[in-house]
Design an enzyme around this catalytic site. Structure first.
Site, PDB file in Angstrom:
ATOM      1  CG  ASN A  85     -12.230  -0.120   6.246  1.00 20.64           C
ATOM      2  OD1 ASN A  85     -11.762   0.866   5.678  1.00 20.64           O
ATOM      3  ND2 ASN A  85     -12.865  -1.071   5.601  1.00 20.64           N
ATOM      4  CG  ASP A  99      -7.256   9.056   1.425  1.00 18.31           C
ATOM      5  OD1 ASP A  99      -8.108   8.585   0.671  1.00 18.31           O
ATOM      6  OD2 ASP A  99      -7.072   8.595   2.586  1.00 18.31           O
ATOM      7  CG  PHE A 144      -5.392  -3.161   7.302  1.00 15.35           C
ATOM      8  CD1 PHE A 144      -4.911  -3.030   6.011  1.00 15.35           C
ATOM      9  CD2 PHE A 144      -4.842  -4.134   8.118  1.00 15.35           C
ATOM     10  CE1 PHE A 144      -3.911  -3.852   5.526  1.00 15.35           C
ATOM     11  CE2 PHE A 144      -3.850  -4.975   7.652  1.00 15.35           C
ATOM     12  CZ  PHE A 144      -3.374  -4.831   6.351  1.00 15.35           C
ATOM     13  CE1 TYR A 164      -3.828  -2.271   0.232  1.00 13.21           C
ATOM     14  CE2 TYR A 164      -2.677  -3.268   2.085  1.00 13.21           C
ATOM     15  CZ  TYR A 164      -3.690  -3.296   1.146  1.00 13.21           C
ATOM     16  OH  TYR A 164      -4.567  -4.353   1.115  1.00 13.21           O
ATOM     17  CG  HIS A 176      -7.148   4.681   1.259  1.00 14.96           C
ATOM     18  ND1 HIS A 176      -7.943   5.801   1.424  1.00 14.96           N
ATOM     19  CD2 HIS A 176      -7.879   3.647   1.769  1.00 14.96           C
ATOM     20  CE1 HIS A 176      -9.088   5.447   1.994  1.00 14.96           C
ATOM     21  NE2 HIS A 176      -9.070   4.155   2.222  1.00 14.96           N
TER      22      HIS A 176
END
Length: 194
Positions: free
Chosen positions: A66, A91, A64, A14, A19
């Site tokens: 969420n 973001d 992560f 990532y 993000h």
């Protein structure tokens, strides 16, 4: 004391995605403060520093995106930091690439990391530095878009935006959120060089 958390997803796959703009911005801030965000605590990578005489905890939640709120709530409880002293950098697809927007409160606006933080803090009233990553193309899935990387041209614009986001977070602590909003919310757009 303040907490400044940059949002993103852990692991190499990532890195440098849209993000992870919050991770990139908080890394720049750490460089400015001469610290490394590497202590594992509160389900995050952390570092401590001083801005304008105030103690600051820099965080990159490792839960992560969420579940970002779990990590931030844990740190806030541990250090007894009120929500108005928790600055979130993340973001935002509603802003042009490289554009910044400072807010002291507001809804999640569809951002799952912010949704999680609101749920865990029990309030929408915490300051934030939104970092524009550009609008999603019509035919592209949102998850695919935010997990994609910038073009070389846009990446150069973003590198400047991360510097400005780090400066904005410092200004929010040293001079107050209103001063930062006056400076960075003028609607000015970063110019793209082709």
């Amino acid at each position: 004391m303040y907490i400044i958390a940059g949002l993103g997803n852990p692991s190499r796959e990532y890195e440098k995605t849209r993000h992870n703009a919050g991770f990139d911005a908080v890394d720049i801030l750490a460089d400015k403060l001469g610290v490394r965000i590497e202590e594992r605590k509160h389900r995050a990578l952390c570092a401590k520093g001083i801005i304008g005489g105030e103690r600051v905890l820099l965080m990159k939640p490792q839960t992560f995106m969420n579940l970002s709120g779990e990590s931030i709530r844990d740190a806030a409880d541990f250090y007894k930091v009120d929500p108005e002293h928790i600055i979130i950098m993340y973001d935002d697809i509603s802003l042009e690439v490289g554009q910044l927007r400072i807010r002291t409160k507001g809804s999640a606006g569809g951002h799952n990391g912010i949704k999680s933080i609101i749920a865990h803090l029990g309030t929408q009233e915490f300051p934030r530095v939104k970092i524009g990553v550009g609008a999603k193309p019509d035919r592209m899935d949102l998850a695919d878009y935010v997990l994609s990387r910038f073009s070389q041209t846009d990446r150069a614009v973003m590198e400047d935006a991360f510097q400005e986001a780090a400066n904005a977070a410092q200004m929010m602590i040293q001079e107050g959120a209103d001063a930062a909003m006056n400076r960075y919310n003028g609607g000015r757009k970063q110019c793209r060089t082709l």
